[in-house]
Design a protein around this motif. Structure first.
Motif, short mmCIF file in Angstrom:
data_model
loop_
_atom_site.label_atom_id
_atom_site.label_comp_id
_atom_site.label_asym_id
_atom_site.label_seq_id
_atom_site.Cartn_x
_atom_site.Cartn_y
_atom_site.Cartn_z
N ASN A 154 0.85 -1.19 0.00
CA ASN A 154 0.00 0.00 0.00
C ASN A 154 0.89 1.24 0.00
OD1 ASN A 154 -2.73 -0.99 0.00
ND2 ASN A 154 -2.28 -1.86 2.00
N SER A 179 1.94 4.66 -2.69
CA SER A 179 1.78 5.40 -3.94
C SER A 179 3.07 6.07 -4.39
CB SER A 179 0.72 6.50 -3.77
OG SER A 179 -0.50 5.94 -3.35
N GLN A 180 4.08 6.13 -3.48
CA GLN A 180 5.33 6.79 -3.80
C GLN A 180 6.51 5.96 -3.33
OE1 GLN A 180 4.54 10.55 -1.65
NE2 GLN A 180 4.84 11.59 -3.63
N ASP A 228 0.87 4.27 2.20
CA ASP A 228 -0.44 4.92 2.34
C ASP A 228 -1.11 4.22 3.52
OD1 ASP A 228 0.21 6.17 -0.07
OD2 ASP A 228 -0.86 4.67 -1.25
N ARG A 258 0.30 -1.63 -5.61
CA ARG A 258 -1.01 -1.46 -5.00
C ARG A 258 -1.94 -2.60 -5.42
NH1 ARG A 258 -1.55 4.80 -6.52
NH2 ARG A 258 -0.83 3.85 -8.48
N LYS A 259 -1.69 -3.13 -6.61
CA LYS A 259 -2.26 -4.42 -6.99
C LYS A 259 -1.11 -5.41 -7.07
CE LYS A 259 -6.37 -2.82 -9.45
NZ LYS A 259 -7.13 -2.84 -10.74
N SER A 296 6.27 8.82 -8.18
CA SER A 296 4.98 8.13 -8.18
C SER A 296 5.17 6.72 -8.72
CB SER A 296 3.98 8.89 -9.05
OG SER A 296 2.82 8.11 -9.25
N VAL A 297 4.43 5.77 -8.14
CA VAL A 297 4.50 4.39 -8.64
C VAL A 297 3.64 4.21 -9.89
CG1 VAL A 297 4.91 3.50 -6.32
CG2 VAL A 297 2.57 3.53 -7.23
N ASP A 298 2.84 5.21 -10.25
CA ASP A 298 1.90 5.08 -11.37
C ASP A 298 2.62 4.64 -12.65
OD1 ASP A 298 -0.11 5.93 -9.71
OD2 ASP A 298 -0.23 7.96 -10.55
N ASP A 299 2.06 3.64 -13.29
CA ASP A 299 2.54 3.17 -14.60
C ASP A 299 3.99 2.67 -14.56
OD1 ASP A 299 0.05 3.92 -15.80
OD2 ASP A 299 0.78 6.00 -15.89
N THR A 300 4.40 2.12 -13.42
CA THR A 300 5.73 1.52 -13.28
C THR A 300 5.60 0.16 -12.61
OG1 THR A 300 6.28 2.27 -11.04
CG2 THR A 300 6.66 3.85 -12.83
N ASP A 356 4.51 -0.13 -8.87
CA ASP A 356 3.11 -0.03 -8.42
C ASP A 356 2.66 -1.40 -7.93
OD1 ASP A 356 0.51 0.49 -7.88
OD2 ASP A 356 0.03 1.37 -9.84
#
Length: 349
Positions: A199, A201-202, A257, A227-228, A218-222, A225
């Protein structure tokens, strides 16, 4: 539930070997030297009990433990850039033990202390209490530091580590345990197919010496991520520069988070084992054993790259140089109090 205690002579020293066992057969074994965890035995989905941590073949090998197998880590877990920091406008120099940098408390850190220990048993839990007083200036750190750590096992198959400390001067402190987990059981396989969920996001960007650059990414699109849940191998095959600087894997600090618990979940689909990590620490370094090779004799086999995953819950030493990172400052007479629980489950639960 019970605690077993044995004496072991190692290099002329008398060490204690403890084993905590609950009513369901789960057990945790460790040394009073370095608080080093040498065995965690938990069931797979069929109830088969096997070890899920990496441990050296001989106790003597822990006298020099550069990979920190199973050990308590402090005063500061992680790398301190340039082996120095300033507090109250005074600069403190620390011994460099990884290039120009200070790693995991240096050569006189928690991992090489013969701790005072006392065991305890109740109807609901068993454990051992570790204590040690580190003198002012020890390892280059300011402040006399009184440390108390507890290892506790419950009948719910929860292994809990509680850290408490006070200093008589303003200082820095963040502690962790450096166990390498492998849920396959008795190191039958590496951890590349372990699924991880975090959990967070960074994460903190690292340079080529694994020192924080000061950037939060950010973990987005890497592949960072988690989180899943997805398997560790994704980071090994990644061409992301951050995976490459970590020798094709992960050695990064994730900022939690805290809206969701557990903070971390690791599963091995083949054995059916699941490990949940719950902590009040602000984040965690996940290290996927990218630096191991086949030269180390472990209890079950020789080591290999990616044979274990470390889940180092802690603050960030990067906060000594950069704003916005989880602090490791401990004020005079303040109490440091942190808890991390490793909850062992199966996919059947």
């Amino acid at each position: 539930m019970h605690v077993q205690e044995k004496e072991q002579t190692v290099a002329g020293q008398s060490w204690k070997v403890y084993t905590l066992e609950n009513d369901h057969g789960m057990s945790v074994s460790f040394l009073n030297y370095g608080g080093i965890i040498t065995n965690i035995t938990v069931p797979d989905r069929n109830g088969k009990l096997e070890n899920v941590v990496l441990s050296l073949a001989n106790y003597e090998d822990y006298l020099d433990n550069p990979n920190f197998f199973g050990a308590l880590v402090g005063r500061v877990a992680g790398r301190i850039e340039g082996s120095s920091f300033s507090i109250n406008d005074k600069k403190h120099l620390l011994p460099a033990n990884e290039g120009d940098h200070h790693l995991h408390g240096g050569s006189t850190g928690f991992h090489q202390i013969l701790w005072e220990t006392t065991s305890f048993e109740t109807d609901t839990q068993v454990g051992v209490h570790f204590t040690h007083t580190f003198p002012d200036g020890d390892g280059g750190y300011p402040g006399e530091l009184d440390v108390s750590i507890m290892y506790t096992l419950t009948n719910e198959n929860n292994f809990e580590i509680t850290y408490q400390a006070t200093s008589d001067q303003d200082t820095i402190l963040t502690t962790t345990n450096h166990s390498y987990f492998n849920l396959s059981g008795d190191l039958k396989r590496d951890i590349l197919q372990h699924d991880v969920q975090i959990n967070a996001s960074q994460f903190i960007e690292l340079d080529h010496e694994l020192i924080p650059t000061g950037e939060l990414l950010s973990v987005d699109d890497t592949v960072f991520d988690f989180r899943k849940a997805h398997p560790i191998i994704d980071g090994v095959h990644s061409i992301d520069q951050q995976n490459l600087v970590a020798s094709n894997g992960f050695d990064h600090y994730f900022i939690f988070d805290h809206s969701n618990q557990p903070n971390v979940t690791v599963t091995d689909g083949e054995s059916g084992r699941k490990l949940e990590v719950l902590t009040d620490q602000p984040g965690m370094v996940m290290y996927t054993a990218n630096g191991l090779d086949d030269s180390i004799q472990l209890k079950e086999r020789n080591s290999t790259k990616y044979l274990g995953v470390c889940l180092e819950t802690q603050g960030s030493p990067g906060s000594l140089k950069h704003e916005g990172f989880p602090s490791i400052y401990l004020g005079k007479d303040e109490t440091y109090h942190k808890t991390t629980t490793f909850a062992f489950r199966t996919l059947n639960d």
